[in-house]
Design a protein around this motif. Structure first.
Motif, PDB file in Angstrom:
ATOM      1  N   ASP A 144      -2.182  -1.192  10.823  1.00  0.00           N
ATOM      2  CA  ASP A 144      -1.429  -1.346  12.066  1.00  0.00           C
ATOM      3  C   ASP A 144      -2.401  -1.155  13.220  1.00  0.00           C
ATOM      4  N   ASP A 147      -5.224   1.421  12.958  1.00  0.00           N
ATOM      5  CA  ASP A 147      -4.758   2.533  12.145  1.00  0.00           C
ATOM      6  C   ASP A 147      -4.550   2.082  10.699  1.00  0.00           C
ATOM      7  N   VAL A 148      -4.953   2.916   9.780  1.00  0.00           N
ATOM      8  CA  VAL A 148      -4.783   2.643   8.351  1.00  0.00           C
ATOM      9  C   VAL A 148      -3.716   3.589   7.815  1.00  0.00           C
ATOM     10  N   HIS A 149      -2.726   3.018   7.133  1.00  0.00           N
ATOM     11  CA  HIS A 149      -1.598   3.798   6.625  1.00  0.00           C
ATOM     12  C   HIS A 149      -1.496   3.673   5.112  1.00  0.00           C
ATOM     13  N   PRO A 177       5.294   2.121  10.695  1.00  0.00           N
ATOM     14  CA  PRO A 177       4.196   3.094  10.714  1.00  0.00           C
ATOM     15  C   PRO A 177       4.642   4.413  11.345  1.00  0.00           C
ATOM     16  N   THR A 178       4.245   5.520  10.744  1.00  0.00           N
ATOM     17  CA  THR A 178       4.569   6.849  11.260  1.00  0.00           C
ATOM     18  C   THR A 178       3.322   7.729  11.188  1.00  0.00           C
ATOM     19  N   ASP A 179       3.401   8.877  11.833  1.00  0.00           N
ATOM     20  CA  ASP A 179       2.287   9.823  11.765  1.00  0.00           C
ATOM     21  C   ASP A 179       2.097  10.346  10.346  1.00  0.00           C
ATOM     22  N   THR A 181       2.464   8.630   7.571  1.00  0.00           N
ATOM     23  CA  THR A 181       1.799   7.641   6.704  1.00  0.00           C
ATOM     24  C   THR A 181       0.369   7.330   7.156  1.00  0.00           C
ATOM     25  N   LYS A 182       0.020   7.735   8.355  1.00  0.00           N
ATOM     26  CA  LYS A 182      -1.289   7.397   8.906  1.00  0.00           C
ATOM     27  C   LYS A 182      -2.400   8.171   8.210  1.00  0.00           C
ATOM     28  N   GLY A 185      -7.348   6.581  12.160  1.00  0.00           N
ATOM     29  CA  GLY A 185      -7.137   5.654  13.273  1.00  0.00           C
ATOM     30  C   GLY A 185      -8.284   5.720  14.264  1.00  0.00           C
ATOM     31  N   GLY A 189     -10.861   4.441  12.250  1.00  0.00           N
ATOM     32  CA  GLY A 189      -9.971   3.484  11.597  1.00  0.00           C
ATOM     33  C   GLY A 189     -10.496   2.066  11.703  1.00  0.00           C
ATOM     34  N   LYS A 193     -11.425  -0.329   8.596  1.00  0.00           N
ATOM     35  CA  LYS A 193     -10.805  -1.657   8.481  1.00  0.00           C
ATOM     36  C   LYS A 193     -11.863  -2.736   8.317  1.00  0.00           C
TER      37      LYS A 193
END
Length: 356
Positions: A144, A147-149, A177-179, A181-182, A185, A189, A193
């Motif tokens: 996201d 950010d990688v979840h 996406p939530t904190d 699952t993160k 970032g 991040g 990625k």
């Protein structure tokens, strides 16, 4: 400087090749692909027992601890035997991402479960709008922004999508996406990625080379048996030229793949360039192998009963996986533009390995 593979790398590659030759014959794969899930839990378990999912898992997490260079050999075997994406995505791409994260209990548990085959992981990236094997994944690594979840399967909605390659199981995924699952970032991040993209593109390059070699082998076998005018068609000069062109492209692409793997493993500053070159060369070789394979087989090469179509359709699917031809060409153009006022020699092999 020694550029040869180690005895351990070659021995492991040969062992995997012998195993896949026995366990994944084309007729076996056809039966698996015609099931609802398109996957065989027994085959997945056997593959895990061979250590394929533990190749790059660190030894402290129950793995073998080999690097990207070793995987450049194994991904060619995955392509040669038309093994589904889940092996490379879980055993190589996902493991690389998780290994790049700060050490934690949860991260270590995931790596240990991957090495034993008890955790299936699906991986997404903005370059891949559809996620492979999301329907069976226990864990999905999703992007996201920067950010990688890590998201559990029950928190993701999966909408199946068809592929020209019946062996692939693709899907659109919807998630929030939530904190919780993160994983990482920001700038870190972004780096993770980018490394994920390079690793995915490198794995795909290796598979494309394996596919190219298998299609060449199938074509050589066919033209040795098929006769016209009382002669095997493989004796005709035009046929020889077609297949020689394929062999040439494969041989040109292999060292480019190995250089990219070496660059990724050693953290070379021009790794983006080398990976894109590998993807372009491998895709070119596989595309030509598919084209010439159909040329020598005729229209029957498209039919379900003929093995060629399995590898040909996988080639068409993987050509745009982990970056299309245009996106990798753009990375090469960006590199040339950025170094035009400096030294273009840095694009050559001398920059990768030094003067010895």
């Amino acid at each position: 400087m020694d550029f040869t593979f180690t005895e351990d790398q070659l021995a492991f590659k040969d062992a995997i090749s012998r195993f896949l030759m026995t366990e994944t014959a084309p007729e076996v794969l056809r039966e698996i692909w015609e099931t609802d899930s398109g996957r065989s839990p027994k085959l997945m378990s056997n593959i895990a027992e061979q250590g394929m999912l533990a190749v790059s898992v660190p030894e402290e997490n129950g793995g073998i601890g080999m690097g990207d260079v070793a995987w450049s050999l194994l991904t060619q075997e995955l392509g040669y035997y038309c093994i589904p994406d889940v092996i490379a995505d879980t055993g190589y791409t996902a493991v690389g991402l998780l290994s790049a994260l700060p050490q934690s209990t949860l991260r270590d548990e995931w790596l240990e479960h991957i090495s034993t085959g008890s955790l299936r992981v699906a991986v997404s990236h903005p370059e891949n709008p559809l996620v492979a094997d999301a329907h069976l994944a226990d864990l999905l690594l999703l992007i996201d922004g920067d950010d990688v979840h890590a998201v559990k399967r029950d928190l993701v909605d999966v909408v199946p999508c068809t592929s020209i390659d019946s062996s692939r199981r693709l899907a659109k995924v919807a998630w929030n996406p939530t904190d919780e699952t993160k994983l990482v970032g920001g700038e870190q991040g972004k780096q993770v990625k980018e490394q994920l993209f390079n690793r995915g593109a490198l794995a795909t390059s290796g598979q494309l080379l394996g596919l190219a070699q298998r299609m060449l082998d199938l074509s050589v076998d066919y033209v040795a048996q098929r006769k016209q005018f009382g002669r095997a068609i493989g004796s005709f000069q035009a046929i020889k030229h077609h297949l020689a062109d394929v062999a040439k492209e494969i041989e040109f692409a292999r060292p480019v793949l190995y250089r990219a793997a070496h660059s990724l493993e050693t953290g070379h500053p021009d790794v983006d360039l080398h990976v894109s070159q590998a993807k372009l060369y491998a895709a070119k070789a596989a595309h030509l192998a598919a084209k010439q394979g159909i040329q020598v087989h005729g229209a029957m090469g498209y039919t379900w009963e003929v093995d060629l179509q399995m590898f040909m359709k996988r080639t068409w699917a993987l050509e745009s996986y982990w970056g299309s031809k245009a996106s990798h060409q753009q990375r090469l153009c960006d590199f040339v533009h950025s170094t035009l006022a400096q030294d273009l020699v840095s694009a050559g092999p001398e920059s990768t390995f030094g003067r010895g």
